[in-house]
Design a protein around this motif. Sequence first.
Motif, PDB file in Angstrom:
ATOM      1  N   LYS A   1      -5.044  -6.950  27.478  1.00 54.34           N
ATOM      2  CA  LYS A   1      -3.767  -6.747  28.168  1.00 54.34           C
ATOM      3  C   LYS A   1      -3.402  -7.925  29.060  1.00 54.34           C
ATOM      4  O   LYS A   1      -2.246  -8.104  29.409  1.00 54.34           O
ATOM      5  N   THR A   2      -4.391  -8.719  29.458  1.00 55.07           N
ATOM      6  CA  THR A   2      -4.122  -9.833  30.369  1.00 55.07           C
ATOM      7  C   THR A   2      -3.998 -11.162  29.637  1.00 55.07           C
ATOM      8  O   THR A   2      -4.003 -12.214  30.281  1.00 55.07           O
ATOM      9  N   SER A   3      -3.865 -11.144  28.331  1.00 55.42           N
ATOM     10  CA  SER A   3      -3.748 -12.397  27.594  1.00 55.42           C
ATOM     11  C   SER A   3      -2.332 -12.957  27.722  1.00 55.42           C
ATOM     12  O   SER A   3      -1.385 -12.250  28.043  1.00 55.42           O
ATOM     13  N   THR A   4      -2.232 -14.244  27.466  1.00 54.80           N
ATOM     14  CA  THR A   4      -0.948 -14.922  27.439  1.00 54.80           C
ATOM     15  C   THR A   4      -0.534 -15.025  25.979  1.00 54.80           C
ATOM     16  O   THR A   4      -1.267 -15.576  25.161  1.00 54.80           O
TER      17      THR A   4
ATOM     18  N   VAL B   1       8.159 -19.292  14.317  1.00 56.01           N
ATOM     19  CA  VAL B   1       7.425 -19.514  13.063  1.00 56.01           C
ATOM     20  C   VAL B   1       5.952 -19.146  13.169  1.00 56.01           C
ATOM     21  O   VAL B   1       5.242 -19.153  12.171  1.00 56.01           O
ATOM     22  N   GLY B   2       5.493 -18.843  14.377  1.00 50.12           N
ATOM     23  CA  GLY B   2       4.083 -18.522  14.533  1.00 50.12           C
ATOM     24  C   GLY B   2       3.799 -17.874  15.862  1.00 50.12           C
ATOM     25  O   GLY B   2       4.701 -17.656  16.682  1.00 50.12           O
ATOM     26  N   PHE B   3       2.521 -17.570  16.053  1.00 49.04           N
ATOM     27  CA  PHE B   3       2.099 -16.830  17.229  1.00 49.04           C
ATOM     28  C   PHE B   3       0.628 -17.119  17.504  1.00 49.04           C
ATOM     29  O   PHE B   3      -0.139 -17.393  16.590  1.00 49.04           O
ATOM     30  N   PHE B   4       0.252 -17.050  18.793  1.00 46.81           N
ATOM     31  CA  PHE B   4      -1.154 -16.997  19.164  1.00 46.81           C
ATOM     32  C   PHE B   4      -1.260 -16.403  20.556  1.00 46.81           C
ATOM     33  O   PHE B   4      -0.263 -16.226  21.255  1.00 46.81           O
ATOM     34  N   ALA B   5      -2.475 -16.058  20.935  1.00 46.38           N
ATOM     35  CA  ALA B   5      -2.739 -15.536  22.267  1.00 46.38           C
ATOM     36  C   ALA B   5      -3.854 -16.353  22.900  1.00 46.38           C
ATOM     37  O   ALA B   5      -4.735 -16.863  22.206  1.00 46.38           O
TER      38      ALA B   5
ATOM     39  N   ARG C   1     -10.245 -20.038  28.234  1.00 42.84           N
ATOM     40  CA  ARG C   1      -9.523 -18.975  27.555  1.00 42.84           C
ATOM     41  C   ARG C   1      -9.888 -19.033  26.083  1.00 42.84           C
ATOM     42  O   ARG C   1     -10.236 -20.081  25.563  1.00 42.84           O
ATOM     43  N   VAL C   2      -9.769 -17.883  25.416  1.00 44.25           N
ATOM     44  CA  VAL C   2     -10.052 -17.799  23.981  1.00 44.25           C
ATOM     45  C   VAL C   2      -8.735 -17.770  23.217  1.00 44.25           C
ATOM     46  O   VAL C   2      -7.863 -16.944  23.510  1.00 44.25           O
ATOM     47  N   LEU C   3      -8.591 -18.671  22.260  1.00 50.44           N
ATOM     48  CA  LEU C   3      -7.427 -18.674  21.389  1.00 50.44           C
ATOM     49  C   LEU C   3      -7.675 -17.644  20.289  1.00 50.44           C
ATOM     50  O   LEU C   3      -8.677 -17.722  19.585  1.00 50.44           O
ATOM     51  N   THR C   4      -6.779 -16.673  20.172  1.00 52.02           N
ATOM     52  CA  THR C   4      -6.901 -15.631  19.143  1.00 52.02           C
ATOM     53  C   THR C   4      -5.567 -15.451  18.427  1.00 52.02           C
ATOM     54  O   THR C   4      -4.527 -15.906  18.899  1.00 52.02           O
ATOM     55  N   SER C   5      -5.613 -14.761  17.327  1.00 49.38           N
ATOM     56  CA  SER C   5      -4.424 -14.329  16.580  1.00 49.38           C
ATOM     57  C   SER C   5      -3.519 -15.482  16.158  1.00 49.38           C
ATOM     58  O   SER C   5      -2.321 -15.303  16.015  1.00 49.38           O
TER      59      SER C   5
END
Length: 122
Positions: A8-11, A22-26, A43-47
């Motif tokens: 819930k606290t991700s950017t 065109v894209g997405f990440f968290a 921070r962890v880059l996900t999605s």
Amino acid sequence: MDNPEVSKTSTHILIMNNDTPVGFFALEEGEKVYKYSNNPMARVLTSFSIDSGSQGKGLAKRGLKLLPSFVKEVLPNINEVVLGVNKRNIAAINLYLKTGFVDKNQVYDGPKGPQHILHLNI
């Protein structure tokens, strides 16, 4: 965004090409970080994903090359981005390495198999 895999606290970040998403990440914080790094300023880059109709145009590479300056501006206390990428996903590993991530030969056994842990100093 209602994905139970993303904290819930991700950017959450949209990748834009002109005025078109065109894209997405968290970029996630919290407990998930410690699976990949003991750095409290990471921070962890996900999605990370690029829309199928926009793939093959270099947008993922351009977006990842902009990541350090974006993090410095939006999350100035963060000095590292880490991620896990499946060892079988050679194309993704090569993309991350070409955009500044470093493979320190660390592996995380994730739910979908072994993951290379890659690091990007900010």
